[in-house]
Scaffold this active site. Structure first.
Site, PDB file in Angstrom:
ATOM      1  N   TYR A 286       0.866  -1.187   0.000  1.00  0.00           N
ATOM      2  CA  TYR A 286       0.000   0.000   0.000  1.00  0.00           C
ATOM      3  C   TYR A 286       0.896   1.228   0.000  1.00  0.00           C
ATOM      4  CZ  TYR A 286      -2.955   3.755   1.661  1.00  0.00           C
ATOM      5  OH  TYR A 286      -3.603   4.954   1.759  1.00  0.00           O
TER       6      TYR A 286
ATOM      7  N   GLU B 263      -3.462   7.512  -3.966  1.00  0.00           N
ATOM      8  CA  GLU B 263      -3.396   6.254  -3.253  1.00  0.00           C
ATOM      9  C   GLU B 263      -3.207   5.121  -4.259  1.00  0.00           C
ATOM     10  OE1 GLU B 263      -5.657   5.310   0.814  1.00  0.00           O
ATOM     11  OE2 GLU B 263      -6.906   5.066  -0.948  1.00  0.00           O
TER      12      GLU B 263
END
Lengths: 376, 289, 376, 289
Positions: A101, A189
């Protein structure tokens, strides 16, 4: 404003961030053709501006063009959290070794950009943060000093990456930071950020929020924003300098100032009513805005009463009153209207209203009681 | 006089020749503010409302002794305007302009060294210290001199609260709108610190809203440091949550940001939270006894 | 390190700073050819790393190729402040409307880069600053935030430029700043900065100092530095990690540390002597350095005595003593040598020296008296 | 203990696994310094002289409580090393490394917010506070505890002065080499302020050299603020002027920079300037009477 995955990836590629080969399609036949062009297998992904599409069945693997076409048939038109899927992204499947991530975000409290990294990618990162906070590494980044080597070293070493992976991550982070600043994002993101068998880092997904305040220097986004919103009440309101958000209740609200507008909704609820909308007519005194506000609210058939709550500061109460009278001349409204005017030129405003059959209130609490009663 | 200003505060207005700049320059002067200069590049030598206009802040400051700047220039030029004031030695900037890009504010904050300069705003109504100093666009006619400090993220809601206080005979020392943008120069805690230290303030009203964690942090600060009574109001209890995109925000702010979180934090710190602005004067009187 | 006008202008051009068309030549025939290629008239300018070449006759206008060739004949080989002219720059003459001064410099006290501008260009700017300081505008520039518009507005408005000139200056300043930071300059000076009849800003001269500490990331300059210095004692010393500057006196000095080396020279003078050089052998304890130091000093035939002044800290006195003994074995030196050792391992060092016929001193003051006596 | 350090100062060494880093780590520990960690990326888990090595400063600081960093990494990586320490909450950095590009130091200084962090150096020998804290490469064996503060732009010349003081029985509180580069983190005035405030210091020796205007500014500061006696030494009276290139330097520094200018300024401020280090103890004793 939000960018869909596909557009976000186009931006990333512009800054040298590796993304899978892929094309957008709006019908199954196109998906078939794209799959043949890319070479099989592929992933077919719903393009909607909301999370959770995977769980909703909006992402499907396909081994060949026929499977891809079938997947597209299932996904296109699907409803995901209230949004209809109108586009899919067809991407060449990649050889995933690890999933991470990576996020960049404007950090309000720190007054910095914060970079967030975790080796637990591909899942809901809040849950990782809640259960195993040591697996979520956060480092602040200065907008001027940028993605310095030590920052990526922290991400890599503190999450236990090996040296080779650390180098790949450094390159990826630098490019992503350049995209974040260069495109005036407030959030970028990548989840999952994928490390391929070859060692290369690739953005397997992308979520971008772009700063609406910076659209003046990023005009390319303006057309995207328009395409996404055009025709909605929200969009129409924005064109006239109003800020509007539709809600479920039956009391229409017209207020000057965002804070007072939110407080008005809260007080409507507290008085036993249900607000039908947030509507901020802003700080200026242009009667045309009031006319437009009445038009937009007038379309909502659920509404049983309308509340004007105006505290004159820069806004002059007599201007609002004039606008309202003008609006009532143009837009036929049969609903009860409660109006509370206070502050600059409130007396003049009330005199104008006094000649109509509107209900006036002196205080905010009185106005609430009256409008809830009128709607009931 | 109360926080961030003195009766000798000398003000220059950046963007004085614009519509809003000219209008509010007059408003500030009517309130008694010493507006000594205006700045608009290329319009040096003109006058607005009797105030001389200069091409640069440095010229304006050196010729007039201005130490405070109120900014009305368009959003695209605000970063440069703030840096210019900082470079020219201005000590307090109040940036009224709405729509300044977040990255520009990050650049300004990075440019300004700590303790050298205070910025209020952007996207804020400014501040009033009663009597005599108004910096920005807050209406000057609803407040009256007194001992309550008011801090707010909102504009009109502030007027509502000030009006309620004034009606109940509770005058104000300073009222300050800190602005609602992601990156602001002065936040709740900065103001609370200043009010705590200010001899002319005996209590504070804090007006928050949903988003961010400023209210939660202010609650912590009040619990830890603040000796004067504080009463709060938080708007947005019924605001829609919105379709959230991305998860990074939740990670850096945790559960804060909702009205519930804010009200809970404030009440846990012993700060009563009003449900209507009209309740505030009563709650404050009770705390002051 | 210094860059000559021609090389500085090549750098400027790389960053989009306008410079006149021009070529470098090392003989009059080349100058003739260049002038024909550029089109007449031209300016022929001596390329020397020292100011004041104009007054010295090192800059000449030429209406045609023959005149240019003649000018080059006069300039090439000329001595300007001790430097022999070996190259000239032949530039197309430009249509000068106004002459300004523009400089960027590392400002030690402010810990910033400072930009300096004056409408009084083409003259000695210190004199302008002394007589009419209001005509020299100085503004600090942050390395990260850069040449912001307000900075150039200050330069332009405070010196009375019109709006059009201000715009041209802004573009020029931005490019010059990019060159300054991009090439790790510590000084970049354009005097005169010329505004043409067409309104364009052009660098009519250029002076650059490049940060020696940044040469590791600007390897192109290393060859320039080498070409300029190769073969000198200074250059040879640098290759061995020594810092050497030749002077006019007759007492050779070998010292560890720059501050102590300077102080040693001062004290030699105070004791009635004249230092022949500055020589810092640095902080390490490598005997080879002492050998090299003796070699370099040994070449200077003016020298009548040599002083070693070593205060051992990181440097160990016994290492210096060993190096000296080794050097005396390799380099035959008949001059008297006074050596003062103090600090780390001084006793051990003195024991080594005790076996030679060198003169030892306990204190710095004693060493001075002995070496001045030995040289007299 | 004297300025910038306490007896609890906990030190980490960046570049501890390098030749100089390892050597001077031992030297610092022999002097009594609490060296609690080392940092070399990729060498986390190793040990140097019994000190644990970490991959990042953040890890080292959180595991060991280090609050001070001494930097020995190569010049090309110093900017990153300093920013890393700043980001990890280190309060004092001593950068020994020589050859850090000036632009890198400008970037570091801009990165570090005022008051958050002190940097000493680069290109400096570091500092000693007697007894027990040595940060850097100053030889620990020539000084002795006492009440004289020493500030210097030079290395070996400092040893010379400290040695002269010790021989005459005048011990030192702190000795600090600020470094000779164009951009340094801590300058003479910062040190003078600290010595003025330090109860364990009764007088100061200031060792300057040609270039810049730090000595001139220090002289002004001493005249204006300093209550303790100061004696100075300036090297470079006979240094060649060099072939100056460009004129901008003269404009920003005026006539300062020469030994004459510095000596004149110091003497005008009532600071005696010694002609040899051996004169310093006597001059200081005279001033202290």
């Amino acid at each position: 404003m939000k960018l869909d995955e596909h557009y976000g990836k186009r931006l990333l590629a512009k800054y040298g961030v590796p993304v899978p080969d892929g094309w957008v399609a709006t019908n199954p036949q196109e998906v078939h053709d794209i799959t043949e062009r890319l070479g099989q297998p592929v992933v077919v992904k719903a393009q909607v501006l909301v999370g959770g599409r995977g769980k909703a069945g909006g992402v499907k693997m396909a081994k060949n063009a026929a499977e891809a076409e079938q997947a597209a048939t299932e996904i296109l038109g699907m409803d995901i959290k209230g949004l209809k899927v109108e586009k899919v992204l067809v991407e060449k499947a990649i050889d995933i070794k690890d999933e991470y991530y990576l996020g960049l975000i404007h950090d309000r409290a720190a007054k910095k950009i914060t970079v967030i990294f975790s080796t637990e990618g591909g899942v809901e990162i809040e849950q990782v943060a809640a259960k195993t906070p040591e697996k979520v590494i956060k480092v602040q980044v200065g907008i001027h000093s940028g993605m310095r080597p030590f920052i990526v070293r922290r991400l890599a070493y503190e999450s236990g990456l090996d040296g080779e992976a650390g180098k790949g991550l450094a390159k990826f982070c630098s490019s992503l930071f350049a995209a974040f600043v260069g495109e005036d994002a407030t959030l970028a993101e990548i989840n999952p950020l994928v490390r391929l068998g070859s060692g290369e880092f690739v953005a397997a997904d992308s979520k971008f929020l772009i700063d609406d305040n910076a659209l003046f220097r990023n005009p390319k986004f303006a057309t995207v924003a328009e395409a996404a919103e055009k025709g909605t009440d929200e969009w129409e309101a924005k064109q006239s300098g109003l800020s509007y958000v539709g809600l479920d209740g039956d009391i229409g609200c017209v207020v000057n100032g965002a804070g007072l507008a939110m407080a008005t909704m809260d007080m409507v609820k507290r008085a036993g009513g249900a607000p039908a909308n947030f509507l901020d007519i802003g700080g200026s005194s242009n009667p045309a805005k009031v006319v437009k506000a009445m038009e937009i609210i007038g379309r909502n058939k659920k509404i049983k009463a309308i509340l004007f709550n105006i505290f004159g500061g820069i806004t002059r109460c007599d201007d609002v009153a004039k606008g309202l009278v003008e609006a009532l001349g143009k837009v036929k409204v049969k609903l009860p209207i409660v109006i509370r005017l206070s502050g600059t030129n409130a007396k003049e405003g009330r005199e104008i209203i006094g000649k109509t059959n509107l209900i006036t209130a002196e205080t905010i609490d009185e106005a609430m009681q009256q409008v809830v009663k009128a709607a009931g | 006089m109360a926080i961030f200003t003195t009766k000798d505060t000398k003000v220059l207005v950046q963007g004085i020749t614009g519509r809003d700049g000219a209008f509010h320059t007059k408003g500030m002067m009517e309130y008694g503010t010493k507006v000594v200069a205006g700045v608009t590049p290329g319009k040096g030598g003109q006058e607005v409302a009797g105030v001389p206009v200069f091409d640069t802040v440095a010229q304006a400051a050196s010729k007039t002794g201005a130490d405070t700047s109120v900014i009305f220039v368009p959003a695209a030029f605000c970063m440069d305007a703030m840096m210019e004031s900082c470079n020219a030695g201005i000590k307090l900037i109040v940036c009224i302009t709405e729509g300044v890009p977040a990255n520009d504010m990050l650049r300004v904050i990075s440019y300004v060294k700590r303790n050298e300069l205070r910025i209020i705003g952007p996207n804020c109504p400014g501040m009033i210290s009663t009597p005599g100093v108004k910096l920005g666009i807050l209406p000057g006619n609803i407040g009256k001199p007194g001992k309550v400090g008011v801090i707010s993220r909102s504009g009109t809601l502030t007027y509502e609260v000030v009006d309620a206080l004034t009606r109940e005979g509770m005058g104000q020392s300073s009222c300050i709108g800190v602005g609602g943008d992601t990156f602001i120069g002065t936040n709740f805690i900065d103001c609370l610190e200043a009010f705590q230290a200010d001899e002319e303030t005996d209590s504070v009203v804090l007006i928050g809203e949903i988003g961010g964690s400023d209210e939660e942090m202010a609650a912590e600060y009040v619990k830890r440091e603040m000796k004067k009574p504080v009463v709060a109001f938080v708007s947005g209890r019924t605001a829609p949550k919105g379709v959230r995109m991305g998860h990074a925000g939740a990670i850096i702010s945790g559960s804060s940001g909702t009205a519930e979180s804010k009200i809970e934090a404030l009440e846990a710190a012993g700060i009563p939270v009003a449900e209507s602005p009209s309740q505030i004067p009563g709650m404050l009187k009770e705390k002051l006894q």
